[in-house]
Scaffold this motif. Structure first.
Motif, PDB file in Angstrom:
ATOM      1  N   ASP A  58       2.410   9.990   5.583  1.00 17.74           N
ATOM      2  CA  ASP A  58       0.954   9.896   5.642  1.00 17.74           C
ATOM      3  C   ASP A  58       0.558   8.431   5.455  1.00 17.74           C
ATOM      4  OD1 ASP A  58       1.256   9.376   2.904  1.00 17.74           O
ATOM      5  OD2 ASP A  58       0.513  11.351   2.297  1.00 17.74           O
ATOM      6  N   VAL A  59      -0.730   8.145   5.386  1.00 18.85           N
ATOM      7  CA  VAL A  59      -1.191   6.760   5.265  1.00 18.85           C
ATOM      8  C   VAL A  59      -0.764   6.109   3.957  1.00 18.85           C
ATOM      9  CG1 VAL A  59      -3.149   6.947   6.827  1.00 18.85           C
ATOM     10  CG2 VAL A  59      -3.448   7.502   4.427  1.00 18.85           C
ATOM     11  N   HIS A  60      -0.337   6.904   2.990  1.00 21.63           N
ATOM     12  CA  HIS A  60       0.125   6.363   1.710  1.00 21.63           C
ATOM     13  C   HIS A  60       1.625   6.116   1.711  1.00 21.63           C
ATOM     14  CE1 HIS A  60      -3.847   7.197   0.168  1.00 21.63           C
ATOM     15  NE2 HIS A  60      -3.743   8.412   0.660  1.00 21.63           N
ATOM     16  N   GLY A  61       2.296   6.401   2.823  1.00 26.60           N
ATOM     17  CA  GLY A  61       3.733   6.174   2.929  1.00 26.60           C
ATOM     18  C   GLY A  61       4.575   7.299   2.366  1.00 26.60           C
ATOM     19  N   CYS A  62       3.967   8.452   2.088  1.00 24.66           N
ATOM     20  CA  CYS A  62       4.703   9.583   1.523  1.00 24.66           C
ATOM     21  C   CYS A  62       5.087  10.566   2.626  1.00 24.66           C
ATOM     22  CB  CYS A  62       3.861  10.277   0.459  1.00 24.66           C
ATOM     23  SG  CYS A  62       3.511   9.187  -0.943  1.00 24.66           S
ATOM     24  N   ALA A  63       6.307  11.100   2.515  1.00 28.44           N
ATOM     25  CA  ALA A  63       6.839  11.998   3.532  1.00 28.44           C
ATOM     26  C   ALA A  63       5.997  13.268   3.643  1.00 28.44           C
ATOM     27  CB  ALA A  63       8.280  12.352   3.203  1.00 28.44           C
ATOM     28  N   ILE A  64       5.869  13.746   4.888  1.00 25.32           N
ATOM     29  CA  ILE A  64       5.147  14.986   5.186  1.00 25.32           C
ATOM     30  C   ILE A  64       6.181  16.068   5.457  1.00 25.32           C
ATOM     31  CG2 ILE A  64       3.583  16.101   6.822  1.00 25.32           C
ATOM     32  CD1 ILE A  64       2.434  13.270   7.366  1.00 25.32           C
ATOM     33  N   ASP A  65       5.984  17.237   4.894  1.00 19.62           N
ATOM     34  CA  ASP A  65       6.874  18.373   5.114  1.00 19.62           C
ATOM     35  C   ASP A  65       6.000  19.594   5.378  1.00 19.62           C
ATOM     36  OD1 ASP A  65       8.917  20.205   5.216  1.00 19.62           O
ATOM     37  OD2 ASP A  65       9.430  20.071   3.089  1.00 19.62           O
ATOM     38  N   THR A  66       5.623  19.801   6.639  1.00 14.87           N
ATOM     39  CA  THR A  66       4.647  20.844   6.970  1.00 14.87           C
ATOM     40  C   THR A  66       5.153  22.259   6.737  1.00 14.87           C
ATOM     41  OG1 THR A  66       5.309  20.699   9.290  1.00 14.87           O
ATOM     42  CG2 THR A  66       3.353  19.451   8.617  1.00 14.87           C
ATOM     43  N   ASP A  67       6.478  22.480   6.789  1.00 14.66           N
ATOM     44  CA  ASP A  67       6.968  23.838   6.544  1.00 14.66           C
ATOM     45  C   ASP A  67       7.513  24.012   5.121  1.00 14.66           C
ATOM     46  OD1 ASP A  67       9.345  22.432   6.805  1.00 14.66           O
ATOM     47  OD2 ASP A  67      10.128  23.659   8.446  1.00 14.66           O
ATOM     48  N   PHE A  68       7.370  23.003   4.293  1.00 12.06           N
ATOM     49  CA  PHE A  68       7.733  23.056   2.867  1.00 12.06           C
ATOM     50  C   PHE A  68       9.168  23.510   2.620  1.00 12.06           C
ATOM     51  CE2 PHE A  68       3.158  23.839   3.219  1.00 12.06           C
ATOM     52  CZ  PHE A  68       2.681  22.758   2.494  1.00 12.06           C
ATOM     53  N   ASP A  69      10.089  23.041   3.483  1.00  9.02           N
ATOM     54  CA  ASP A  69      11.489  23.428   3.294  1.00  9.02           C
ATOM     55  C   ASP A  69      12.303  22.339   2.599  1.00  9.02           C
ATOM     56  OD1 ASP A  69      11.705  21.523   5.291  1.00  9.02           O
ATOM     57  OD2 ASP A  69      12.678  22.856   6.738  1.00  9.02           O
ATOM     58  N   GLY A  70      11.658  21.225   2.257  1.00  9.62           N
ATOM     59  CA  GLY A  70      12.357  20.145   1.558  1.00  9.62           C
ATOM     60  C   GLY A  70      12.922  19.089   2.482  1.00  9.62           C
ATOM     61  N   VAL A  71      12.825  19.287   3.788  1.00  9.52           N
ATOM     62  CA  VAL A  71      13.288  18.301   4.766  1.00  9.52           C
ATOM     63  C   VAL A  71      12.046  17.742   5.444  1.00  9.52           C
ATOM     64  CG1 VAL A  71      14.706  17.895   6.820  1.00  9.52           C
ATOM     65  CG2 VAL A  71      15.446  19.554   5.098  1.00  9.52           C
ATOM     66  N   ARG A  90       0.822  -1.220   0.000  1.00 12.65           N
ATOM     67  CA  ARG A  90       0.000   0.000   0.000  1.00 12.65           C
ATOM     68  C   ARG A  90       0.851   1.263   0.000  1.00 12.65           C
ATOM     69  NH1 ARG A  90      -3.546  -1.703   4.967  1.00 12.65           N
ATOM     70  NH2 ARG A  90      -1.674  -0.850   5.835  1.00 12.65           N
ATOM     71  N   ASP A  91       2.180   1.119  -0.068  1.00 10.85           N
ATOM     72  CA  ASP A  91       3.104   2.248   0.036  1.00 10.85           C
ATOM     73  C   ASP A  91       3.288   2.915  -1.322  1.00 10.85           C
ATOM     74  OD1 ASP A  91       5.081   4.032   0.779  1.00 10.85           O
ATOM     75  OD2 ASP A  91       6.166   2.562   1.975  1.00 10.85           O
ATOM     76  N   ASP A  92       2.767   4.153  -1.470  1.00 15.82           N
ATOM     77  CA  ASP A  92       2.915   4.899  -2.721  1.00 15.82           C
ATOM     78  C   ASP A  92       4.300   5.520  -2.856  1.00 15.82           C
ATOM     79  OD1 ASP A  92       0.314   4.293  -3.396  1.00 15.82           O
ATOM     80  OD2 ASP A  92      -0.501   6.204  -2.704  1.00 15.82           O
ATOM     81  N   CYS A  93       5.019   5.629  -1.763  1.00 19.91           N
ATOM     82  CA  CYS A  93       6.369   6.214  -1.757  1.00 19.91           C
ATOM     83  C   CYS A  93       7.296   5.235  -1.034  1.00 19.91           C
ATOM     84  CB  CYS A  93       6.359   7.570  -1.071  1.00 19.91           C
ATOM     85  SG  CYS A  93       5.232   8.762  -1.823  1.00 19.91           S
ATOM     86  N   PRO A  94       7.736   4.166  -1.715  1.00 15.34           N
ATOM     87  CA  PRO A  94       8.457   3.091  -1.034  1.00 15.34           C
ATOM     88  C   PRO A  94       9.894   3.420  -0.626  1.00 15.34           C
ATOM     89  CG  PRO A  94       8.329   2.638  -3.366  1.00 15.34           C
ATOM     90  CD  PRO A  94       7.500   3.867  -3.119  1.00 15.34           C
ATOM     91  N   TYR A  95      10.385   4.613  -0.917  1.00 13.07           N
ATOM     92  CA  TYR A  95      11.771   4.943  -0.590  1.00 13.07           C
ATOM     93  C   TYR A  95      11.882   6.186   0.288  1.00 13.07           C
ATOM     94  CZ  TYR A  95      12.335   1.707  -4.410  1.00 13.07           C
ATOM     95  OH  TYR A  95      12.242   0.597  -5.217  1.00 13.07           O
ATOM     96  N   THR A  96      10.951   6.371   1.220  1.00  9.95           N
ATOM     97  CA  THR A  96      11.037   7.537   2.097  1.00  9.95           C
ATOM     98  C   THR A  96      12.275   7.400   2.978  1.00  9.95           C
ATOM     99  OG1 THR A  96       9.536   6.472   3.663  1.00  9.95           O
ATOM    100  CG2 THR A  96       8.576   8.068   2.163  1.00  9.95           C
ATOM    101  N   PRO A  97      12.942   8.527   3.256  1.00 13.09           N
ATOM    102  CA  PRO A  97      14.153   8.456   4.079  1.00 13.09           C
ATOM    103  C   PRO A  97      13.834   8.005   5.499  1.00 13.09           C
ATOM    104  CG  PRO A  97      13.655  10.735   3.453  1.00 13.09           C
ATOM    105  CD  PRO A  97      12.639   9.870   2.794  1.00 13.09           C
ATOM    106  N   HIS A  98      14.786   7.301   6.089  1.00 12.50           N
ATOM    107  CA  HIS A  98      14.604   6.806   7.453  1.00 12.50           C
ATOM    108  C   HIS A  98      14.401   7.979   8.402  1.00 12.50           C
ATOM    109  CE1 HIS A  98      14.738   4.108  10.795  1.00 12.50           C
ATOM    110  NE2 HIS A  98      15.616   4.901  11.380  1.00 12.50           N
ATOM    111  N   GLY A  99      13.391   7.898   9.216  1.00 14.21           N
ATOM    112  CA  GLY A  99      13.082   8.935  10.188  1.00 14.21           C
ATOM    113  C   GLY A  99      12.011   9.903   9.741  1.00 14.21           C
ATOM    114  N   ALA A 100      11.692   9.926   8.450  1.00  7.57           N
ATOM    115  CA  ALA A 100      10.676  10.859   7.953  1.00  7.57           C
ATOM    116  C   ALA A 100       9.291  10.430   8.412  1.00  7.57           C
ATOM    117  CB  ALA A 100      10.721  10.919   6.435  1.00  7.57           C
TER     118      ALA A 100
END
Length: 186
Positions: free
Chosen positions: A101-114, A88-98
């Motif tokens: 969301d429920v789709h496995g995609c990294a969240i970046d609330t301040d939109f700084d790229g980290v 069910r992971d739409d983003c199977p290569y998210t960095p460790h620690g990120a």
């Protein structure tokens, strides 16, 4: 004798070539087409993309993700360790620690790229240049990272806790048991 002689009009005789080479050629072509017709086409009975001749799990349900042997991917496999199963992971290569969301995609609330979870300065003003920790020049990095990689807004609600039953050690404080049925008159 390879040639045959045939009488032709006007009293002449004409030599004809033997039809044997033509017959042999026709037989070879017929045999080749029969052999080709007998080799089975590649069949994939469960339509998982793996031919039945090498499919170790030939009856997988439609739409089930499979590996190269035709067997379903492990339901609990999570290659990137983000808490979202690979199937069910739409983003199977998210960095460790990120945080994801429920789709496995990294969240970046301040939109700084980290991504959040790695971002030590999660409130960087929009448009600021940041370092690998997500901090702009002059910002102080925060040290606490979330315990779970799946963001709270996307995490499934925990199962409700059962209501505790009051227990006492003093019999005078114990609630009296309720009768199940009214007493039967004698």
């Amino acid at each position: 004798m390879d040639d045959e002689r045939v009488n032709v009009p006007n009293g002449g005789v004409k030599a004809l070539k033997s039809p044997r080479p033509l017959i042999v050629l026709l037989l070879l072509l017929t045999a080749a087409s029969v052999v080709q017709a007998q080799s089975p086409p590649m069949v994939d009975g469960d339509a998982d993309g793996v031919p039945d001749e090498i499919d170790l799990c030939p009856y997988t349900p439609p739409g089930t993700p499979v590996d190269s042997t035709g067997c379903p991917l492990a339901a609990n496999s999570d290659a990137d360790g983000d808490g979202v199963p690979d199937d069910r992971d739409d983003c199977p290569y998210t960095p460790h620690g990120a945080r994801v969301d429920v789709h496995g995609c990294a969240i970046d609330t301040d939109f700084d790229g980290v991504p959040d979870g790695i971002d030590r300065c999660p409130s960087t003003p929009f448009g600021e240049r940041v370092d690998e920790n997500g901090c702009a020049r002059g910002e102080t990095a925060q040290q606490n990272l979330p315990a779970s990689r799946i963001a709270p807004a996307f995490r499934p609600a925990p199962a409700p806790m059962p209501t505790p039953v009051p227990t006492t050690t003093n019999p005078a404080q114990s609630p009296s048991p309720k009768p199940i049925a009214p007493p039967i008159a004698p």
